[in-house]
Design an enzyme around this catalytic site. Structure first.
Site, mmCIF file in Angstrom:
data_model
loop_
_atom_site.group_PDB
_atom_site.id
_atom_site.type_symbol
_atom_site.label_atom_id
_atom_site.label_comp_id
_atom_site.label_asym_id
_atom_site.label_seq_id
_atom_site.Cartn_x
_atom_site.Cartn_y
_atom_site.Cartn_z
ATOM 1 N N HIS A 1 0.821 -1.220 0.000
ATOM 2 C CA HIS A 1 0.000 0.000 0.000
ATOM 3 C C HIS A 1 0.849 1.261 0.000
ATOM 4 O O HIS A 1 0.332 2.345 -0.251
ATOM 5 C CB HIS A 1 -0.930 -0.003 1.218
ATOM 6 C CG HIS A 1 -2.022 -1.021 1.111
ATOM 7 N ND1 HIS A 1 -3.318 -0.708 0.832
ATOM 8 C CD2 HIS A 1 -1.991 -2.375 1.220
ATOM 9 C CE1 HIS A 1 -4.054 -1.806 0.789
ATOM 10 N NE2 HIS A 1 -3.266 -2.835 1.021
ATOM 11 N N ASP B 1 3.739 9.448 -0.761
ATOM 12 C CA ASP B 1 2.581 8.649 -0.355
ATOM 13 C C ASP B 1 2.333 7.567 -1.397
ATOM 14 O O ASP B 1 2.472 7.827 -2.592
ATOM 15 C CB ASP B 1 1.332 9.548 -0.264
ATOM 16 C CG ASP B 1 0.390 9.118 0.840
ATOM 17 O OD1 ASP B 1 0.354 7.913 1.147
ATOM 18 O OD2 ASP B 1 -0.314 9.984 1.393
HETATM 19 O O1 F6P Z 1 -1.343 2.531 4.409
HETATM 20 C C1 F6P Z 1 -0.299 2.278 5.239
HETATM 21 C C2 F6P Z 1 -0.738 1.820 6.608
HETATM 22 O O2 F6P Z 1 0.371 1.471 7.394
HETATM 23 C C3 F6P Z 1 -1.678 0.650 6.585
HETATM 24 O O3 F6P Z 1 -1.024 -0.595 6.573
HETATM 25 C C4 F6P Z 1 -2.470 0.885 7.828
HETATM 26 O O4 F6P Z 1 -3.738 0.350 7.750
HETATM 27 C C5 F6P Z 1 -2.547 2.396 7.920
HETATM 28 O O5 F6P Z 1 -1.419 2.872 7.268
HETATM 29 C C6 F6P Z 1 -2.620 2.883 9.358
HETATM 30 O O6 F6P Z 1 -1.429 2.562 10.024
HETATM 31 P P1 F6P Z 1 -1.358 1.922 11.468
HETATM 32 O O7 F6P Z 1 -1.988 0.566 11.408
HETATM 33 O O8 F6P Z 1 0.103 1.873 11.782
HETATM 34 O O9 F6P Z 1 -2.113 2.831 12.378
#
Ligand code: F6P
Length: 470
Positions: free
Chosen positions: A155, A364
């Site tokens: 992602h 991003d």
């Molecule tokens: O999109 C990147 C990401 O790390 C996802 O894997 C995750 O759902 C989101 O950002 C939120 O991050 P975290 O789970 O570290 O709060």
């Protein structure tokens, strides 16, 4: 019937409010269409060894969550995932703090994920692993004998080999990615970077002219699958939310002023310090806007135990305080900076009310807020999106006002241009972007990835072919 099994670090349980970020929205939307299993960490840590997964079934989706040991979670999530891979993949190599202890915990958590998932797997499953926390999971599952097609989607951005090589174990990371049958990226740029790594490690001939990767007798599909949104759902949510109390109270409080709005997880990659500086410069260079604009920045706290996140939080509090101290009046606050989160529908209602959407990350993978901002607008009188050209979404949303997020003056000019853009131009840009959003929506993302996965034939001896790394 095949069954879809999605695996991600964090999962979004139906009884809790949605976890922030595009990943949760994407997976949920895929699983709601097809049914299936979502396996991941449930958000709790324990002192002892993790037990069996907890299972909940809702609307055809089985949610299986595990706990992780507190000390190990620290090293795996705060440490290796978010203090090593996250900065490196976002090209902030100076922010990376590598240690072998963290790497071991990362490997071990991936081993635990594989062991706990194995008993839940069925013979016709398609396994789809998400994001940088779980890169070694495919290899771990293969080592346990799993032969089913397995895909991985990243992602976040994937760095070019010249950046990736900073990581002491970059070769293992690249090899781990080749344990999957399909490896998906957000943009061509990320795919090119992956190819640069594969060529470096396995030789130029490993990347075939059609972009696929051949290693020994295995062929891996590495492709671009830009993640999208559920356009109709966002349109409806935004429209309905615009008449709710909470959105009305916000718009009433503007007292007729134009709204600029940003919604980002509080993360240094989101470019908020630079954005605040650009706003300050905008107020300085276009004083006719004083008292006539309100900028609301919603930035829910995230990864608070990682030092870089505490530092950026402090920097932002200071920056917002400086601008407000300098420009505020008794009846006007130039920046309203909030660390709280709101339900998704409310956010869509807020975005619809904004004349300008600010999405200016320093780097991003995609940025779904940019796409949601566009879909949330009133087509008859749409707001203008200011978008960083370093966000994956910039490749598709070329009709936004594209900016370099580091160019404070350029972003402040874009703010003025957005506020004074004629209606006909706003409508035209909005219609162009809506076409792209509809073409590459979340259903198309899921469908394309699943088709790619279904078309792969799992060869007998993947682990043997690519070599097992302990
Ligand atoms: O999109 C990147 C990401 O790390 C996802 O894997 C995750 O759902 C989101 O950002 C939120 O991050 P975290 O789970 O570290 O709060």
């Amino acid at each position: 019937m095949t069954r879809l099994v999605c695996v991600s670090n964090r999962i979004s349980l139906p009884r809790k409010s949605a976890a922030p970020g595009g990943l949760a929205v994407g997976i949920l939307s895929a699983l709601k269409r097809t049914g299936g299993l979502w396996f991941g960490w449930g958000g709790e840590t324990s002192e002892g060894e993790p037990g069996d997964p907890d299972l909940h079934i809702r609307d055809g989706v089985t949610y299986a969550t595990i706990e992780l040991r507190k000390a190990e979670f620290e090293l795996y999530y705060n440490g290796y995932s978010n203090d090593v891979l996250w900065p490196l993949f976002h090209y902030f190599s100076k922010g990376m703090r590598y240690s072998n202890e963290q790497r071991e915990a990362y490997e071990n958590v991936n081993r635990i994920f594989a062991q706990k998932l194995l008993p839940l797997l069925q013979p016709r499953d398609l396994i789809w692993v998400h994001d940088y926390h779980l890169i070694p999971l495919g290899r771990r599952l293969r080592e346990l004998g799993v032969q089913r097609p397995m895909g991985f989607f990243l992602h976040i951005p994937f760095p070019n080999i010249e950046m990736l090589r900073v990581l002491p174990c970059y070769a293992e990371l690249l090899r781990d990615l080749t344990s999957y049958d399909v490896v998906g990226f957000q943009t061509q740029n990320d795919l090119r970077s992956f190819h640069s790594g594969i060529e470096h490690l396995f030789g130029a001939e490993a990347v075939r002219p059609d972009g696929r990767i051949r290693i020994g007798d295995r062929v891996i599909r590495a492709e671009v699958f830009p993640i999208g949104i559920d356009v109709a759902a966002v349109e409806n949510e935004a429209l309905e939310a615009s008449t709710t109390d909470v959105v009305r109270r916000m718009t009433d409080s503007l007292m007729g002023r134009s709204l600029m709005m940003g919604v980002d997880r509080l993360d240094y990659s989101k470019g908020l310090v630079e954005r605040f500086s650009a706003y300050q410069q905008f107020l300085e260079t276009h004083p006719e806007n004083l008292g006539r604009i309100t900028y609301i920045q919603i930035a829910p706290l995230s990864r608070t135990d990682v030092r870089a996140y505490a530092e950026i939080r402090q920097a932002l509090e200071q920056a917002a305080g400086r601008t407000n101290g300098r420009f505020a009046d008794t009846d006007w606050t130039p920046i309203r900076y909030l660390n709280r989160n709101f339900p998704h529908a409310t956010l869509m209602g807020f975005l619809r009310a904004a004349k300008v959407g600010l999405v200016t990350p320093l780097r991003d993978g995609m940025n779904l807020v940019a796409k949601e901002f566009v879909a949330a607008q009133d087509p008859a009188d749409p707001g203008v999106l200011i978008l960083s050209n370093l966000a994956g979404a910039a490749r598709e949303l070329a009709s936004s006002l594209l900016v370099n997020p580091y160019d404070v003056r350029g972003v402040s000019h874009a703010m003025q241009a957005a506020l004074s853009m004629p209606l006909s131009e706003r409508r035209e840009r909005h219609a162009d972007m809506m076409k792209v959003l509809r073409r590459n929506d979340i259903a198309a993302w899921t469908r394309r990835f699943m088709e790619a996965l279904e078309q792969t034939q799992a060869p007998e001896s993947r682990v043997r072919a690519i070599g097992s790394i302990k």
